[in-house]
Design a protein around this motif. Structure first.
Motif, short mmCIF file in Angstrom:
data_model
loop_
_atom_site.label_atom_id
_atom_site.label_comp_id
_atom_site.label_asym_id
_atom_site.label_seq_id
_atom_site.Cartn_x
_atom_site.Cartn_y
_atom_site.Cartn_z
N LEU A 68 47.37 44.55 38.58
CA LEU A 68 47.29 44.66 40.23
C LEU A 68 48.10 46.44 40.75
CD1 LEU A 68 47.51 41.85 41.91
CD2 LEU A 68 46.17 42.77 41.73
N HIS A 69 49.25 46.97 39.70
CA HIS A 69 49.70 47.76 39.59
C HIS A 69 49.33 49.01 38.24
CE1 HIS A 69 53.35 45.45 40.94
NE2 HIS A 69 54.16 46.46 41.53
N GLN B 134 44.33 54.15 41.07
CA GLN B 134 43.76 54.37 42.47
C GLN B 134 44.02 55.74 43.03
OE1 GLN B 134 44.27 51.09 44.59
NE2 GLN B 134 41.73 50.33 44.65
N TYR B 135 45.19 55.45 42.62
CA TYR B 135 46.06 56.71 43.19
C TYR B 135 45.42 58.39 42.39
CZ TYR B 135 51.14 59.73 43.69
OH TYR B 135 50.94 60.52 43.83
N LYS C 108 45.89 48.85 38.43
CA LYS C 108 45.25 49.66 39.11
C LYS C 108 45.29 50.34 39.60
CE LYS C 108 41.02 47.15 42.19
NZ LYS C 108 40.75 45.93 42.11
N GLU C 109 46.31 50.53 40.73
CA GLU C 109 47.21 51.19 42.07
C GLU C 109 47.21 52.10 41.64
OE1 GLU C 109 49.85 49.85 45.79
OE2 GLU C 109 51.46 50.65 43.78
N ASP D 64 36.60 42.86 40.76
CA ASP D 64 38.13 43.57 40.75
C ASP D 64 37.22 45.02 40.34
OD1 ASP D 64 40.20 45.32 39.47
OD2 ASP D 64 39.65 45.19 38.12
N THR E 233 38.62 48.80 46.08
CA THR E 233 39.34 47.74 46.57
C THR E 233 40.87 47.11 46.11
OG1 THR E 233 38.15 45.93 45.29
CG2 THR E 233 37.05 46.47 47.23
N GLN E 234 41.39 46.50 46.65
CA GLN E 234 43.04 45.86 45.92
C GLN E 234 43.13 44.91 45.72
OE1 GLN E 234 45.84 46.72 49.30
NE2 GLN E 234 44.21 47.16 50.62
N ASP E 235 41.97 43.87 45.21
CA ASP E 235 42.29 42.68 44.55
C ASP E 235 41.66 42.52 43.95
OD1 ASP E 235 40.20 42.75 46.43
OD2 ASP E 235 39.59 40.60 46.10
N MET F 48 46.58 40.58 45.04
CA MET F 48 46.74 41.79 45.54
C MET F 48 47.95 42.35 45.79
SD MET F 48 45.36 41.39 49.32
CE MET F 48 45.58 43.11 50.08
N ARG G 153 56.77 45.94 43.73
CA ARG G 153 56.18 45.50 44.48
C ARG G 153 55.56 44.06 43.96
NH1 ARG G 153 51.10 48.58 47.00
NH2 ARG G 153 50.21 47.52 48.21
#
Length: 207
Positions: free
Chosen positions: A181-182, A188-189, A184-185, A53, A57-59, A77, A95
């Motif tokens: 996953l959301h 990152q944002y 995490k994104e 994790d 990365t995205q995955d 992902m 998503r």
């Protein structure tokens, strides 16, 4: 006159940088103060452990070893933004998730691979395709991977989903994955916004 024009251009640029800086700071504050993805009540990784994790990365990769010696690996992902998600009032996530599941028996090089879609919270997941891979290291375009999953007999499709459920792949796990996953994104944002803020702040400083 040329010197005055240069000063005016510098002044305009400084104002633009300051306005952009304020907008960035406002966006950062909004992201940090809001929680658009609250944790689901039925959200748990169960017996799976996080193997990978990375924040770059995205995955995400999970792994579980059963008492029988079987190993189950799950990689996931986020998929593309759903154009219809914004129109659904009860839609929590913009998503869906793309999930790959591999089941390997001890002492064998072959494995079963499932390509799946993680659906909205409360709807679990859907199997897109199922493959028997004799040797993952020798996969090529000419290797026969079986019929399309939706062409299989409905009883066989149901049995394969039950097979995954017995390995720990259920709604709790997929809810947790979609949430993670959301989040995490989003993290990152925010990190990207901070870097942009720092860059603009340096440009806005008077010389």
């Amino acid at each position: 006159m040329r010197k005055a024009r240069g000063l005016v251009q510098k002044g305009c640029k400084a104002v633009q940088d300051l306005n952009l800086l304020k907008l960035l700071q406002s966006e950062i504050q909004h992201e940090l103060s809001s929680d658009p993805f609250p944790t689901s009540r039925s959200s748990s990784l169960g017996d799976f452990v996080v193997e990978w994790d990375s924040p770059q990365t995205q995955d995400v990769v999970l792994r579980r070893k059963l008492e029988s010696g079987e190993e189950v690996a799950v990689s996931a992902m986020l998929g593309p933004i759903s154009p219809w998600a914004a129109d659904k009032e009860d839609s929590l996530y913009p998503r869906h998730g793309e999930m790959k599941i591999c089941v390997k028996k001890p002492g064998l090089s072959s494995l079963l691979q499932f390509d799946c879609v993680i659906l909205e919270d409360g709807y679990g997941f859907r199997i897109r395709d199922c493959y028997y891979l004799h040797s993952p290291a020798r996969i090529g375009p000419s290797v026969y991977r079986g019929r399309c999953f939706h062409d299989l007999d409905s009883k066989l499709r149901s049995a394969l989903k039950g097979y995954l459920a017995a390995k720990g792949i259920g709604e709790e796990l997929t809810n947790c994955l979609l949430h993670c996953l959301h989040k995490k994104e989003q993290g990152q944002y925010v990190n990207w916004l901070h870097k942009l803020e720092s860059f603009v702040a340096k440009a806005a400083k008077p010389e």
